[in-house]
Design an enzyme around this catalytic site. Structure first.
Site, PDB file in Angstrom:
ATOM      1  N   GLY A  91       0.813  -1.210   0.000  1.00 48.67           N
ATOM      2  CA  GLY A  91       0.000   0.000   0.000  1.00 48.67           C
ATOM      3  C   GLY A  91       0.845   1.257   0.000  1.00 48.67           C
ATOM      4  N   ASP A 126       3.941   6.944 -10.598  1.00 47.07           N
ATOM      5  CA  ASP A 126       3.674   8.256 -11.189  1.00 47.07           C
ATOM      6  C   ASP A 126       2.170   8.516 -11.248  1.00 47.07           C
ATOM      7  OD1 ASP A 126       6.457   8.224 -11.651  1.00 47.07           O
ATOM      8  OD2 ASP A 126       6.132   7.224 -13.573  1.00 47.07           O
TER       9      ASP A 126
END
Length: 315
Positions: free
Chosen positions: A225, A252
């Site tokens: 996570g 990104d």
């Protein structure tokens, strides 16, 4: 509007193959060419989400022209700084189990004049930007302090900076207090000089980056996570992906989701998680559109399970 800066962009070709067999002639089941570079991918994800973005990047040679054309076709406004060197081309080989083999070219060497022009262009085009995202490795010719100079200039102009880099470039930039830094687990471990085995280790490392100057830290922890540590405390979240097709650009996409959701707090963290989980299920470095997102799969909490052992600990 989000302005991105990619000092070492690329053309990225991805081949999907049944298996990587060294020395054999391999036949791809699919292939694609995408614009590459961390900041470039952030702009692509921002544009896919329907927001305006400007991509400032040095471009040179036929590969640079092709890169600019691909970005324009995605509705991204390209602000090109022409350089004498050739924009690099990278190759990725993706296997069905999610294993990705990457070959990254070095890229051009920027001159002192090209370096200053790039900095000046960011300053000129950042008027009205909600965020400036400075992302990726530095090309040859730029010293590690280059990002620090960019952050300092941006802050003097009143802009907020998100920084996604690593190593000496990250360390040097911390003194200029970037508004948020976005390391992955390996980069976070490298920054503090020790292994990360648990979520508690990652929280402590993020707090050290804040003590060093970062105002907030958004850390990608792979399958475990993401972690957000800021002045209000620590938040942890996860969004399990059903399948992993390619993890190129997933971090990104996460940063783009975070910034388009305001760039602060647990709601922005949830957006980052949704974007990252969607990105790994897409081919190559394709960025997710709103239809690809599954917000209901995201969970966030401020009760960080500090003793949880990381699935992919960093030694």
């Amino acid at each position: 509007m989000i302005l991105t800066v990619t000092p070492n962009p690329s053309l990225d070709r991805t081949y999907e193959i049944p298996a990587l067999d060294r020395g054999a002639v391999l036949r791809a089941t699919a292939d694609r060419v995408d614009p590459g570079g961390k900041g470039v991918n952030v702009s692509r994800a921002v544009a896919a989400a329907g927001h305006r973005t400007l991509a400032v990047l040095p471009l040179g040679g036929p590969a640079g022209a092709a890169l600019g054309g691909l970005l324009g076709a995605e509705g991204i406004e390209v602000v090109a700084v022409t350089v004498a060197g050739q924009t690099r081309s990278n190759i990725s080989v993706a296997e069905p189990d999610g294993t990705l083999t990457k070959i990254n070219a070095t890229g051009p060497e920027l001159t002192a004049d090209e370096s200053e022009t790039l900095l000046a262009t960011v300053g000129e085009r950042s008027v009205g930007a909600d965020w400036i995202a400075c992302c990726g490795s530095l090309p040859r010719g730029l010293e590690p302090e280059w990002y620090a100079e960019l952050v300092a200039r941006a802050h003097r102009a009143g802009a907020r900076i998100a920084l996604d880099t690593s190593g000496p470039s990250l360390t040097a930039a911390l003194r200029e207090r970037p508004d948020i830094v976005k390391p992955n687990a390996e980069e976070l471990s490298q920054a503090v000089g020790r292994p990360l085995a648990t979520l508690g280790d990652a929280v402590k490392a993020a707090e050290e980056l804040r003590a060093g100057g970062a105002r907030a830290v958004l850390a990608s922890l792979g399958a475990d996570g993401q972690l957000l540590v800021d002045e209000d405390g620590a938040y942890f979240g996860s969004a399990p992906a059903v399948s992993v097709r390619s993890n190129v650009g997933a971090g990104d996409a996460s940063l783009a989701g975070f910034l388009t959701a305001g760039g602060t707090g647990p709601m922005a963290l949830a957006a980052a998680l949704a974007h990252g989980a969607a990105a790994v299920q897409l081919p190559g470095s394709q960025m997710p559109a709103p239809a690809d997102l599954e917000p209901s799969a995201v969970t966030t909490t401020d009760a960080v399970p500090l003793n949880r052992v990381l699935t992919e600990p960093v030694s």
